[in-house]
Each structure stands twice: as C-alpha cells, then as structure tokens.
Design an enzyme around this catalytic site. Sequence first.
Site, PDB file in Angstrom:
ATOM      1  N   ARG A  61       0.849  -1.200   0.000  1.00  0.00           N
ATOM      2  CA  ARG A  61       0.000   0.000   0.000  1.00  0.00           C
ATOM      3  C   ARG A  61       0.881   1.244   0.000  1.00  0.00           C
ATOM      4  NH1 ARG A  61      -2.202   1.995   4.578  1.00  0.00           N
ATOM      5  NH2 ARG A  61      -2.590  -0.054   5.458  1.00  0.00           N
ATOM      6  N   TYR A 115     -13.081  17.160 -17.138  1.00  0.00           N
ATOM      7  CA  TYR A 115     -13.750  15.846 -17.189  1.00  0.00           C
ATOM      8  C   TYR A 115     -14.882  15.807 -16.156  1.00  0.00           C
ATOM      9  CZ  TYR A 115     -14.244  10.835 -16.285  1.00  0.00           C
ATOM     10  OH  TYR A 115     -14.746   9.580 -16.079  1.00  0.00           O
ATOM     11  N   ASP A 188      -4.189  18.364 -15.601  1.00  0.00           N
ATOM     12  CA  ASP A 188      -4.547  17.033 -16.083  1.00  0.00           C
ATOM     13  C   ASP A 188      -4.055  16.944 -17.529  1.00  0.00           C
ATOM     14  OD1 ASP A 188      -5.772  14.795 -17.190  1.00  0.00           O
ATOM     15  OD2 ASP A 188      -7.567  14.981 -15.937  1.00  0.00           O
ATOM     16  N   LYS A 213      -5.645   5.623 -20.038  1.00  0.00           N
ATOM     17  CA  LYS A 213      -5.829   6.083 -21.420  1.00  0.00           C
ATOM     18  C   LYS A 213      -4.537   5.894 -22.228  1.00  0.00           C
ATOM     19  CE  LYS A 213      -9.966   7.367 -20.121  1.00  0.00           C
ATOM     20  NZ  LYS A 213     -10.020   7.147 -18.697  1.00  0.00           N
TER      21      LYS A 213
HETATM   22  C1  LIG Z   1      -9.249  13.868 -18.792  1.00  0.00           C
HETATM   23  C2  LIG Z   1      -9.532  12.773 -17.803  1.00  0.00           C
HETATM   24  N1  LIG Z   1      -9.013  12.871 -16.558  1.00  0.00           N
HETATM   25  C3  LIG Z   1      -9.247  11.925 -15.636  1.00  0.00           C
HETATM   26  C4  LIG Z   1     -10.042  10.829 -15.905  1.00  0.00           C
HETATM   27  C5  LIG Z   1     -10.294   9.804 -14.827  1.00  0.00           C
HETATM   28  O1  LIG Z   1      -9.519   8.689 -15.049  1.00  0.00           O
HETATM   29  P1  LIG Z   1      -9.908   7.204 -14.544  1.00  0.00           P
HETATM   30  O2  LIG Z   1     -11.124   6.803 -15.302  1.00  0.00           O
HETATM   31  O3  LIG Z   1      -8.681   6.403 -14.837  1.00  0.00           O
HETATM   32  O4  LIG Z   1     -10.198   7.321 -13.078  1.00  0.00           O
HETATM   33  C6  LIG Z   1     -10.602  10.685 -17.179  1.00  0.00           C
HETATM   34  C7  LIG Z   1     -11.445   9.521 -17.497  1.00  0.00           C
HETATM   35  O5  LIG Z   1     -12.042   9.419 -18.548  1.00  0.00           O
HETATM   36  C8  LIG Z   1     -10.345  11.687 -18.154  1.00  0.00           C
HETATM   37  O6  LIG Z   1     -10.869  11.618 -19.384  1.00  0.00           O
END
Ligand SMILES: Cc1ncc(COP(=O)(O)O)c(C=O)c1O
Length: 399
Positions: A61, A115, A188, A213
């Site tokens: 962890r 998002y 992000d 992704k």
């Molecule tokens: C731009 C972006 N940030 C964060 C996330 C969250 O990621 P996760 O689904 O791996 O938790 C996503 C998910 O689609 C995303 O498109």
Amino acid sequence: MQNLSRKAFQTRAVHAGERTPPADYTPVSTPIWPSVGYLYESMNDTDAVFEGTKSGYVYPRYASPTVSAFEQALASLEGAEAVQAYATGMAAIHAALLAGGARAGATVVAALDVYGATFSLLRGLLGTLEVKVRWVDATDLPAVEAAIHESHPALLMVETISNPLLKVADIPTLAKLAHANGAVLLVDNTFASPYLYTPTADGADYVIHSATKYLAGHGDVMAGVVATSTENKQRLYEINKLLGATLGPFEAWLSLRGLKTLPLRLHQQCQNAQRVADWLEKHPRIVRVNYPGLSAHRQHELAASLFGGRGFGGMLSFEIAQADKAKVFHFMEALELCLPATTLGDVYSLVLHPASSSHRSLTPAERARVGIPDGLVRLSAGIEDVNDILADLEQALSA
Ligand SMILES: Cc1ncc(COP(=O)(O)O)c(C=O)c1O
C-alpha cells in the site's frame, strides 16, 4: 531459504520454492512482484526501511517494486523529479487536490470544462467538505486572473487539452499567474500525454494522468499517476498510505509495457485524428469540429507551439447537424469499426456521447453552461488505417 527436507508435506507445500536467493542474472523486462510482505536480514533492517533510512519496501500500500519501476519510467517521460502511481486517474486527481491544499475554507479555481467526474469531485464531494470552487474558462486569461485575484485560491486546476471540447490551456502563462498569487497549478495532461507536452517543464506543480488512457494504451488496465517534485511526492506518499488508492503490481506491469509504444501509438493517433478532423470539417452533416490541429481552432497557434510540431493529439469532438440524443445514438450504433465504449486513448478508435456518459453527472443547465450539446460526439482516434475509419464514419453518417 531454510532446509525443508525434514519438514512435513503441508509445510513444504507452503514454503518450497519461495524466497530463493537473489540470482546473478537480470531479467530484460521488469518482473511482476505481487508479494505483500518483504523480509530483511534483521529486524533492525526492517525498522530502518520503515524509518526511511534504508531503501526497500515494507508493505505494497506504501510502495512496491513493479509499481516503482512504472513510476520511474513515467518520471523520465514527464521530465519530473518523481511520480506517485494510483489505482485510477480519479484517485490521482483526488490525491493531488488534497496534497495541493484543497481543504475546508480553501478555494480551487478550476476550468469549467474539465472531465465530468473531476467536475463532480470538486462540486460534490469536496464541496460537502467545504472546499470552495470558482469555475472559469481557462482559455480566457483575464477571467482566470480576475478569479485568482478575487478568490485567493490554494490551487488552479486545468486540463492541457480539455475533455470533451478540446480547448488548449496556456500552461506557461497559467503557471505564472498561479505562482504570482501563491497558488499551485494542477494540470490534467491525459489528453496530451507526455509525448506531446510535459507541463512540469513550464511550471506545473502537479501533473495528473488517467494512465488508463494513452499511457497504458490498450484498453485493458486502470491506473493513474501524479508527476511532481520530490517534496510533493512525499506529501502524496503520506496521503496515499491512508487513502490506499494504490496501483496493483499487475496493472503497473501492463502500464509500464504500454509506455514503450506510447510514441509510436501517439504518432499514428495524431495523424489519424488530423485526417478525420479535416474530413469532418468539410462534411455537410457536421456543424462543428473541435480539434486543435485545425487552423480554425481558437488555440491552434498555442497548441502548435506547446506541442512542438509532434501533432495535435488523438482526440477530437464534433457536432452532428440538428442531432438530438436519439439521432446521435443511432449514428453510434451504425458504426461498425469505431467502438462506442466509455474510454479513450486506446489502440482502437472509440466514440462517446459526452452528454450521456463522461458528463452525465452534470445537470442539463450545467452542460449548457459548459457548452456540451446533445449532438456532440467525442472521437478517440485509434491506430487503424485512417481510410477504414473515414469509411466507417461516412457509412454511419449516411445511416
Ligand atoms: C481527462 C480525464 N481525466 C481523468 C479521468 C479519470 O480517469 P480514470 O477513469 O482512470 O479514473 C478521465 C477519465 O475518462 C479523463 O478523461
């Protein structure tokens, strides 16, 4: 390894073959290390590892070898001092917000079109904990500056390329604005990936990815990362010991493997997305195409300078003329190659209807404010032959 030859069958079944001495060869690729426990020569050594005065692992962890290998690889690609890995991108965002100063009474200035789950985390969960949020259009720099001056935020949070509207944030300027006013910048970078852009080089304090992704890239693993300074990593590490949103060794191994082909995949995805965007822009059934590689895109010049000529990403979105939810669903069902799956950044081409999936948690009024109509479709270009993608879009638009 202790001598087991005189031990009972049950005992040998449990211990035989385990804890073999270190080998004098080095495996070419990083092994998966699933062990939950680690042994040292003496209890004093174990104590020193706990204390941090001796390197090693005590409990996964906190940290574990395969995850560390993935973290090191990504730190190299992001040009960051350190990386902390997480079980998902949302866990990474949550932890970075906490480490960056999101607490009761503090303000986060955030891009309006982040998002959907990030929007809900800020407005919902963190809102109930009395974190205040001020929403801005991150591409309107005077508006961001005014919001920062008025609300004295602890953090500014933006996406390099926003989901799903593909706006491009001027990270170098936003970093200066944030720092001049005592705030930290969280970026992000999921849509851009470190292949296109490394925000830490331009002053971002915390760079987040949904590694689910582009980084992992094959649609078969969930992971998240925060790239940051050594000092901030220590904060993230301490927080994660308690949050426990830790990446598992199998997922770390798949993610590490994914990184190896990131430049090859992204190169192809950028080329495919550009061709699809150029084609859609001229299509009579399409009213709007959002793609930073189009000269009509409002931040086209900025994107060209930030991404250094490597392309404009594999993501785009477009609006089908006079389409409501039912018509968009019909279009998505008619597609044969592009898959209507709720993710992005994979080797496969994927389509998504933001209003009913990634941004479903927003109210219709919130979606209208952000600029996400029911006719909007998001497309994540895969690595297939682009002519097959275009033919599929054409037949589905005709349908
Ligand atoms: C731009 C972006 N940030 C964060 C996330 C969250 O990621 P996760 O689904 O791996 O938790 C996503 C998910 O689609 C995303 O498109």
